[in-house]
Design an enzyme around this catalytic site. Structure first.
Site, PDB file in Angstrom:
ATOM      1  N   GLY A 182       0.805  -1.231   0.000  1.00 52.10           N
ATOM      2  CA  GLY A 182       0.000   0.000   0.000  1.00 52.10           C
ATOM      3  C   GLY A 182       0.829   1.268   0.000  1.00 52.10           C
ATOM      4  O   GLY A 182       0.287   2.365   0.157  1.00 52.10           O
ATOM      5  N   ARG A 223      19.820  -4.689 -43.391  1.00 53.07           N
ATOM      6  CA  ARG A 223      18.473  -5.017 -43.894  1.00 53.07           C
ATOM      7  C   ARG A 223      18.222  -4.353 -45.252  1.00 53.07           C
ATOM      8  O   ARG A 223      18.300  -3.124 -45.371  1.00 53.07           O
ATOM      9  CB  ARG A 223      17.440  -4.537 -42.863  1.00 53.07           C
ATOM     10  CG  ARG A 223      15.999  -4.649 -43.296  1.00 53.07           C
ATOM     11  CD  ARG A 223      15.529  -6.083 -43.342  1.00 53.07           C
ATOM     12  NE  ARG A 223      14.100  -6.151 -43.573  1.00 53.07           N
ATOM     13  CZ  ARG A 223      13.483  -7.246 -43.986  1.00 53.07           C
ATOM     14  NH1 ARG A 223      14.165  -8.362 -44.231  1.00 53.07           N
ATOM     15  NH2 ARG A 223      12.180  -7.247 -44.162  1.00 53.07           N
ATOM     16  N   GLN A 231      16.211   8.288 -45.654  1.00 52.33           N
ATOM     17  CA  GLN A 231      16.324   9.407 -44.718  1.00 52.33           C
ATOM     18  C   GLN A 231      15.410   9.226 -43.498  1.00 52.33           C
ATOM     19  O   GLN A 231      15.754   9.653 -42.392  1.00 52.33           O
ATOM     20  CB  GLN A 231      15.965  10.701 -45.453  1.00 52.33           C
ATOM     21  CG  GLN A 231      16.789  11.866 -45.002  1.00 52.33           C
ATOM     22  CD  GLN A 231      16.561  13.098 -45.853  1.00 52.33           C
ATOM     23  OE1 GLN A 231      15.427  13.391 -46.250  1.00 52.33           O
ATOM     24  NE2 GLN A 231      17.603  13.822 -46.132  1.00 52.33           N
ATOM     25  N   GLN A 278      10.848  -0.663 -33.858  1.00 51.18           N
ATOM     26  CA  GLN A 278      10.220  -0.185 -35.095  1.00 51.18           C
ATOM     27  C   GLN A 278      11.149  -0.377 -36.298  1.00 51.18           C
ATOM     28  O   GLN A 278      10.726  -0.803 -37.373  1.00 51.18           O
ATOM     29  CB  GLN A 278       9.840   1.300 -34.935  1.00 51.18           C
ATOM     30  CG  GLN A 278       8.940   1.832 -36.025  1.00 51.18           C
ATOM     31  CD  GLN A 278       7.521   1.253 -35.946  1.00 51.18           C
ATOM     32  OE1 GLN A 278       7.108   0.777 -34.900  1.00 51.18           O
ATOM     33  NE2 GLN A 278       6.821   1.248 -37.064  1.00 51.18           N
ATOM     34  N   GLU A 318      12.863   2.814  -8.394  1.00 53.32           N
ATOM     35  CA  GLU A 318      13.623   3.926  -7.770  1.00 53.32           C
ATOM     36  C   GLU A 318      12.824   5.231  -7.816  1.00 53.32           C
ATOM     37  O   GLU A 318      13.392   6.325  -7.875  1.00 53.32           O
ATOM     38  CB  GLU A 318      14.985   4.096  -8.428  1.00 53.32           C
ATOM     39  CG  GLU A 318      15.864   2.884  -8.195  1.00 53.32           C
ATOM     40  CD  GLU A 318      17.150   3.177  -7.451  1.00 53.32           C
ATOM     41  OE1 GLU A 318      17.381   4.336  -7.085  1.00 53.32           O
ATOM     42  OE2 GLU A 318      17.901   2.236  -7.225  1.00 53.32           O
ATOM     43  N   GLY A 319      11.510   5.115  -7.776  1.00 52.94           N
ATOM     44  CA  GLY A 319      10.621   6.276  -7.845  1.00 52.94           C
ATOM     45  C   GLY A 319      10.119   6.448  -9.258  1.00 52.94           C
ATOM     46  O   GLY A 319      10.930   6.587 -10.195  1.00 52.94           O
ATOM     47  N   THR A 320       8.818   6.398  -9.437  1.00 51.06           N
ATOM     48  CA  THR A 320       8.268   6.528 -10.798  1.00 51.06           C
ATOM     49  C   THR A 320       8.671   7.879 -11.400  1.00 51.06           C
ATOM     50  O   THR A 320       9.005   8.826 -10.674  1.00 51.06           O
ATOM     51  CB  THR A 320       6.728   6.478 -10.785  1.00 51.06           C
ATOM     52  OG1 THR A 320       6.253   7.628 -10.069  1.00 51.06           O
ATOM     53  CG2 THR A 320       6.199   5.207 -10.141  1.00 51.06           C
ATOM     54  N   GLN A 341       6.768   9.977 -12.600  1.00 52.22           N
ATOM     55  CA  GLN A 341       5.843  11.014 -12.121  1.00 52.22           C
ATOM     56  C   GLN A 341       6.377  11.594 -10.800  1.00 52.22           C
ATOM     57  O   GLN A 341       6.344  12.809 -10.583  1.00 52.22           O
ATOM     58  CB  GLN A 341       4.432  10.422 -11.927  1.00 52.22           C
ATOM     59  CG  GLN A 341       3.670  10.180 -13.217  1.00 52.22           C
ATOM     60  CD  GLN A 341       4.271   9.066 -14.076  1.00 52.22           C
ATOM     61  OE1 GLN A 341       4.828   8.100 -13.580  1.00 52.22           O
ATOM     62  NE2 GLN A 341       4.149   9.204 -15.393  1.00 52.22           N
TER      63      GLN A 341
HETATM   64  N1  CAA Z   1      17.240  14.089   1.158  1.00 50.74           N
HETATM   65  C1  CAA Z   1      17.105  14.364   2.473  1.00 50.74           C
HETATM   66  N2  CAA Z   1      15.877  14.592   3.050  1.00 50.74           N
HETATM   67  C2  CAA Z   1      14.800  14.531   2.262  1.00 50.74           C
HETATM   68  C3  CAA Z   1      14.865  14.248   0.874  1.00 50.74           C
HETATM   69  C4  CAA Z   1      16.166  14.032   0.319  1.00 50.74           C
HETATM   70  N3  CAA Z   1      16.335  13.761  -0.971  1.00 50.74           N
HETATM   71  N4  CAA Z   1      13.628  14.244   0.344  1.00 50.74           N
HETATM   72  C5  CAA Z   1      12.795  14.531   1.366  1.00 50.74           C
HETATM   73  N5  CAA Z   1      13.496  14.711   2.523  1.00 50.74           N
HETATM   74  C6  CAA Z   1      12.969  15.070   3.824  1.00 50.74           C
HETATM   75  C7  CAA Z   1      12.162  16.351   3.715  1.00 50.74           C
HETATM   76  O1  CAA Z   1      12.993  17.488   3.824  1.00 50.74           O
HETATM   77  C8  CAA Z   1      11.197  16.215   4.863  1.00 50.74           C
HETATM   78  O2  CAA Z   1      11.838  16.580   6.068  1.00 50.74           O
HETATM   79  P1  CAA Z   1      11.260  17.830   6.932  1.00 50.74           P
HETATM   80  O3  CAA Z   1       9.833  17.487   7.220  1.00 50.74           O
HETATM   81  O4  CAA Z   1      12.152  17.835   8.126  1.00 50.74           O
HETATM   82  O5  CAA Z   1      11.412  19.022   6.047  1.00 50.74           O
HETATM   83  C9  CAA Z   1      10.933  14.726   4.931  1.00 50.74           C
HETATM   84  O6  CAA Z   1      12.044  14.098   4.290  1.00 50.74           O
HETATM   85  C10 CAA Z   1       9.641  14.347   4.262  1.00 50.74           C
HETATM   86  O7  CAA Z   1       9.722  14.792   2.926  1.00 50.74           O
HETATM   87  P2  CAA Z   1       8.440  15.197   2.086  1.00 50.74           P
HETATM   88  O8  CAA Z   1       7.559  16.093   2.909  1.00 50.74           O
HETATM   89  O9  CAA Z   1       8.935  15.704   0.780  1.00 50.74           O
HETATM   90  O10 CAA Z   1       7.730  13.778   1.951  1.00 50.74           O
HETATM   91  P3  CAA Z   1       6.515  13.315   1.060  1.00 50.74           P
HETATM   92  O11 CAA Z   1       5.711  12.360   1.826  1.00 50.74           O
HETATM   93  O12 CAA Z   1       5.836  14.514   0.461  1.00 50.74           O
HETATM   94  O13 CAA Z   1       7.221  12.422  -0.091  1.00 50.74           O
HETATM   95  C11 CAA Z   1       8.411  11.840  -2.083  1.00 50.74           C
HETATM   96  C12 CAA Z   1       8.262  12.770  -0.860  1.00 50.74           C
HETATM   97  C13 CAA Z   1       9.440  12.558  -2.937  1.00 50.74           C
HETATM   98  C14 CAA Z   1       7.128  11.642  -2.857  1.00 50.74           C
HETATM   99  C15 CAA Z   1       8.974  10.481  -1.600  1.00 50.74           C
HETATM  100  O14 CAA Z   1       8.007   9.763  -0.867  1.00 50.74           O
HETATM  101  C16 CAA Z   1       9.469   9.610  -2.720  1.00 50.74           C
HETATM  102  O15 CAA Z   1      10.587   9.772  -3.211  1.00 50.74           O
HETATM  103  N6  CAA Z   1       8.650   8.605  -3.146  1.00 50.74           N
HETATM  104  C17 CAA Z   1       9.076   7.584  -4.085  1.00 50.74           C
HETATM  105  C18 CAA Z   1       9.658   6.427  -3.326  1.00 50.74           C
HETATM  106  C19 CAA Z   1      10.620   5.643  -4.167  1.00 50.74           C
HETATM  107  O16 CAA Z   1      11.474   6.175  -4.848  1.00 50.74           O
HETATM  108  N7  CAA Z   1      10.492   4.323  -4.072  1.00 50.74           N
HETATM  109  C20 CAA Z   1      11.355   3.459  -4.787  1.00 50.74           C
HETATM  110  C21 CAA Z   1      11.890   2.417  -3.869  1.00 50.74           C
HETATM  111  S1  CAA Z   1      13.451   1.816  -4.291  1.00 50.74           S
HETATM  112  C22 CAA Z   1      13.224   0.686  -5.518  1.00 50.74           C
HETATM  113  O17 CAA Z   1      12.480   0.851  -6.437  1.00 50.74           O
HETATM  114  C23 CAA Z   1      14.081  -0.435  -5.225  1.00 50.74           C
HETATM  115  C24 CAA Z   1      14.336  -1.520  -6.129  1.00 50.74           C
HETATM  116  O18 CAA Z   1      14.223  -2.646  -5.727  1.00 50.74           O
HETATM  117  C25 CAA Z   1      14.969  -1.259  -7.436  1.00 50.74           C
END
Ligand code: CAA
Length: 381
Positions: free
Chosen positions: A130, A269, A280, A338, A365-367, A369
């Site tokens: 979730g 090809r 072209q 293609q 590693e984060g979409t 979006q």
């Molecule tokens: N470095 C240090 N601190 C950070 C930071 C960064 N890059 N990004 C955020 N923070 C801190 C913020 O400053 C904040 O601290 P304060 O409240 O003290 O200011 C705190 O963390 C919370 O940050 P946000 O308010 O920005 O948090 P949010 O809930 O709005 O979410 C988000 C931010 C960018 C959407 C984050 O949730 C995110 O990156 N989501 C994607 C997750 C992701 O990348 N998942 C992939 C998993 S890895 C993977 O895919 C592995 C695999 O197996 C290949």
């Protein structure tokens, strides 16, 4: 085409070594592992034998301390050959950097030397069924009881979770605190209450295992906590600031492989009595593909060099590099299919695999979006 003039002799040497290993010992197995979805033993052995696992680990802990640009160069070369193997390779710093950046001296000594040799493999587990993009909304709980924590919950999409000897797992001490409650733990297989769950059947990077993890009253000694309670979200994000450029590098590798295949095929090809490369329409496609890959590589290298220069706050460039490079890889791989036409749609040729493998680069590693959200936040303040 000139080589990248800004690489040091050391970086050029490690890239050339990775290229040789990737082309001679990894590429020949890529289609087989993709088809069978088997763990890429032979390819991992090639990485182990060549000492590439340790390039991000400081010399004091048994590595060669070559930095983030070197990591990107090697990740690109391995991904050129096999994106699943590259994913396994990048998973080592993904799971290990939290220890390097935030671990106690005892934790560093316990894990880093073995991560450097590859004797021990690492994984990183943030996502849950979730909680994907909304990482701060994770629900796996950690309750302190004396000298241990008791973990309960389920994690998902953990790369290499079934082969790792140490997994950096993010749980919360209080879900109502969102990011401020998240705490990181170093979990080892065999800890009572910890088990590996379902292995996903994926579209691409099929030789890289992606599994669920389960915690049922899993007792974790306090010494296995990484940083303090509540440090976990920062640990997770700071790690991604370094590994997102490396993910971009994997996308560059896939894009380059697709471009190379398309150029080769276009010259061979024959249609209408001549190679299709003489048309072209094909030339313009190839030129666009080359520009996409080149721009992606430069963005990845810029983001990686910032890390090597010790520039903090590289989130903006790291997200841009990951997002641009993976969008580029998807576009370039699709165009390669293609150019191959009907043949490109079959599994006789590698470009359909490149297209499937490119897709995950826009998601993990984060979409993309989320990357755009991060970029926009930096722009807008
Ligand atoms: N470095 C240090 N601190 C950070 C930071 C960064 N890059 N990004 C955020 N923070 C801190 C913020 O400053 C904040 O601290 P304060 O409240 O003290 O200011 C705190 O963390 C919370 O940050 P946000 O308010 O920005 O948090 P949010 O809930 O709005 O979410 C988000 C931010 C960018 C959407 C984050 O949730 C995110 O990156 N989501 C994607 C997750 C992701 O990348 N998942 C992939 C998993 S890895 C993977 O895919 C592995 C695999 O197996 C290949």
């Amino acid at each position: 085409m000139n080589d990248l003039f800004y690489l040091t002799d050391e970086q050029r040497m490690i890239r050339d070594l990775a290229r040789k290993v990737a082309r001679e010992r990894i590429a020949p197995h890529a289609a087989h592992y993709d088809e069978t979805e088997q763990y890429p033993e032979e390819s991992i052995r090639a990485i182990l034998d060549s000492g590439l696992y340790g390039i991000w680990v400081p010399e004091a802990h048994g590595g060669s301390d070559m930095g983030c640009l070197a990591l990107a160069l090697v990740a690109e070369e391995i991904a050129w050959a096999c994106a699943a193997t590259a994913t396994q390779f990048v998973d080592q710093p993904l799971g290990g950097l939290p220890i390097l950046l935030f671990g106690s001296e005892a934790q560093k000594q316990k894990y880093l030397p073995r991560l450097a040799t590859g004797e021990l493999l690492a994984a990183y587990s943030l996502s849950e069924p979730g909680a994907g993009s909304d990482a701060a909304g994770l629900r796996t709980t950690a309750v302190r009881q004396g000298d241990r924590y008791v973990l309960n919950g389920a994690k998902q999409w953990c790369t290499n979770g079934d082969h790792a000897g140490v997994i950096c797992v993010f749980a919360t001490i209080d879900p109502s605190k969102r990011a401020k409650g998240i705490t990181a733990f170093l979990i080892e297989p065999g800890m009572p209450g910890f088990s590996v769950g379902k292995k996903e059947k994926k579209m691409g990077i099929r030789a890289s295992p992606t599994v669920a993890l389960h915690f049922e009253d899993c007792e974790v000694p306090v010494e296995q906590r990484l940083g303090d309670e509540g440090d976990g979200f920062t640990i997770a994000m700071r790690t991604l600031d370094i590994t997102r450029p490396a993910t971009g590098a994997m996308a560059v590798g896939i894009g380059q492989a697709a471009l190379d295949a398309a150029v080769g095929y276009a010259k061979e090809r024959q249609q209408f009595g001549q190679p299709i490369a003489t048309f072209q329409g094909i030339q313009f496609m190839l030129a666009d593909m080359a520009m996409q890959v080149h721009a992606a590589r430069l963005m990845v290298h810029h983001a990686a060099r910032q890390v090597d220069e010790g520039i903090r706050g590289n989130t903006y460039e790291a997200s841009m590099a990951k997002c641009w490079a993976s969008d580029a890889a998807m576009k370039v791989a699709t165009d390669a299919v293609q150019i191959f036409g009907g043949y490109g749609y079959t599994r006789e040729f590698p470009v359909e695999r490149f297209m499937r493998d490119a897709k995950i680069m826009q998601i993990y590693e984060g979409t993309n979006q989320i990357q755009r959200l991060v970029i926009a936040r930096e722009l807008l303040g």
